[in-house]
Design an enzyme around this catalytic site. Sequence first.
Site, PDB file in Angstrom:
ATOM      1  N   GLU A   1      22.936 -71.467  -2.503  1.00 51.99           N
ATOM      2  CA  GLU A   1      23.995 -71.322  -1.443  1.00 51.99           C
ATOM      3  C   GLU A   1      24.950 -70.070  -1.034  1.00 51.99           C
ATOM      4  OE1 GLU A   1      26.052 -73.894  -3.694  1.00 51.99           O
ATOM      5  OE2 GLU A   1      27.740 -72.553  -4.558  1.00 51.99           O
TER       6      GLU A   1
ATOM      7  N   HIS B   1      28.633 -68.780 -11.317  1.00 53.40           N
ATOM      8  CA  HIS B   1      29.869 -68.879  -9.440  1.00 53.40           C
ATOM      9  C   HIS B   1      31.227 -70.023  -9.643  1.00 53.40           C
ATOM     10  CE1 HIS B   1      26.932 -71.662  -8.360  1.00 53.40           C
ATOM     11  NE2 HIS B   1      28.093 -72.030  -7.702  1.00 53.40           N
TER      12      HIS B   1
ATOM     13  N   ARG C   1      27.863 -77.567 -14.712  1.00 55.89           N
ATOM     14  CA  ARG C   1      28.468 -76.980 -15.267  1.00 55.89           C
ATOM     15  C   ARG C   1      29.031 -76.328 -16.510  1.00 55.89           C
ATOM     16  NH1 ARG C   1      31.907 -81.418 -14.680  1.00 55.89           N
ATOM     17  NH2 ARG C   1      32.377 -81.461 -12.862  1.00 55.89           N
TER      18      ARG C   1
END
Length: 485
Positions: free
Chosen positions: A288, A345, A365
């Site tokens: 991304e 990130h 996560r």
Amino acid sequence: MALIHQPIDFMGQNIYNGYYIRIGADGKLEYVDRPAGFPKTAANWPVTPECLYWGTKFLYERYQMPLYITENGMSCHDQVSADGRVHDSNRIDFLDQYLSQLQRASDDGVDIRGYFLWTFLDNFEWDKGYNERFGLVYVDFATQKRIAKDSAFWYQKVMETNGGILCMNNADANKEILFMNPVFKQMIWGGNKLGSKWGYEIPGENTGECWAVSAHPNGDCTIKEGTYAGKTLSQLWTEEPQLFGNVAGDRFPLLIKIIDANDDLSIQVHPDDAYAGENENGSFGKTECWYILDAPEGATLVIGHNAKDKAELEDMIHNGRWNEFLREVPIKKGDFIQIDPGTVHAIKGGIEILETQQNSDITYRVYDYGRLQNGKPRELHIEKSIDVITVPAKSVEESVVNISTDAKNTMNPLISCSYYRVWKLDVDGSMEVSQEYPFLIMSVVEGDGLINGQLIKKGDHFILPSGFGKVELQGKMELIASTVA
Ligand code: ZN
């Protein structure tokens, strides 16, 4: 009567326009009023191309006879222009649409044997005399001088190509802009700026994400208007691959989001295609990139980490050494960040971004600041995270690019990786883009203006399909554009 009631070999029909009807309250059919400003010819006849589809289909189903269209055409406000030519673009468009509908009927199996265009020359109409001009060739009634109109040259090509140049046979020349209806996602970290600053109808407070261009099963955008209105992007990808340049693949490859983080997001990492394919039911991995739309003074993001090897990484994560582990990077409006798979990130509160990503939802996560949702901590994916995190992390300089000084009225490249190409456009006045990519996604992120004469504004997201060709952008606005690599 004995002579004229003989069986016939074919049926000829003059078809110019049709009516819309519906079932009325009493169960009988009734006419539907035409909308104000409906398209009409110079003779005030309605322009309804579908009549050549439904009309011929009905007649053929009922009588099973070969059909000829013995008359069809239009009267235009034709005039000789300053250049001595007759530019009858309305007639070209009329015939293109009507003949496309006739071909549609033929493709459905209706036995169409011929089509006679009314008419060759501007003529004496039995009802209107010389008041209406139906010809492909202009006639000066006083001098008898003839001028072939633009439609005559166009019709010559229709005949030469046996209809090959008609709009319906020319999907590569698709000129329709595909505007998206975004899908909104409420998140514990979301805010209300997508409503207050962007003008969207958001489902409520805590709206964190606008899935602006998405064919993902968890948020499949529909097309706002036009031929494909109401269809989902995933449907179009399957049913109309020519719109996307027939790019290979079983799903639309990209996903564009606007993210409004009111609070810090969890610390996360994404797998690559190989890892996701093996461990997440054949999903894509997720690469991304972020364009920072807005950020408060002194804002930071978490990008990368400070562990120098795998052993230190595991120790920092298992023992909660988060302050040592996480690398905070200062950012500002206009920065651009590429997040490769394996990059730790997190977006922090107050930051607004436009994200361009692979069409995937797979997120691991690592850490959630110990927060609770409905009284419980959200699930963490520690082992998978450790599997996929790249050690050591890419340097800050390699991750963050600032392009805020770049040129106006041009496609400023932000990145080209193996999944996507992304550009920033600063329109101030006017610029031209040639849409030569399989498809080109655009998001207006600031201001407003025109695209080929059509009004667009902040918050609009659309796809320019394959073969769209020349794109004229005017106004004062900023856009992010992307396509597949
Ligand atoms: Zn992410």
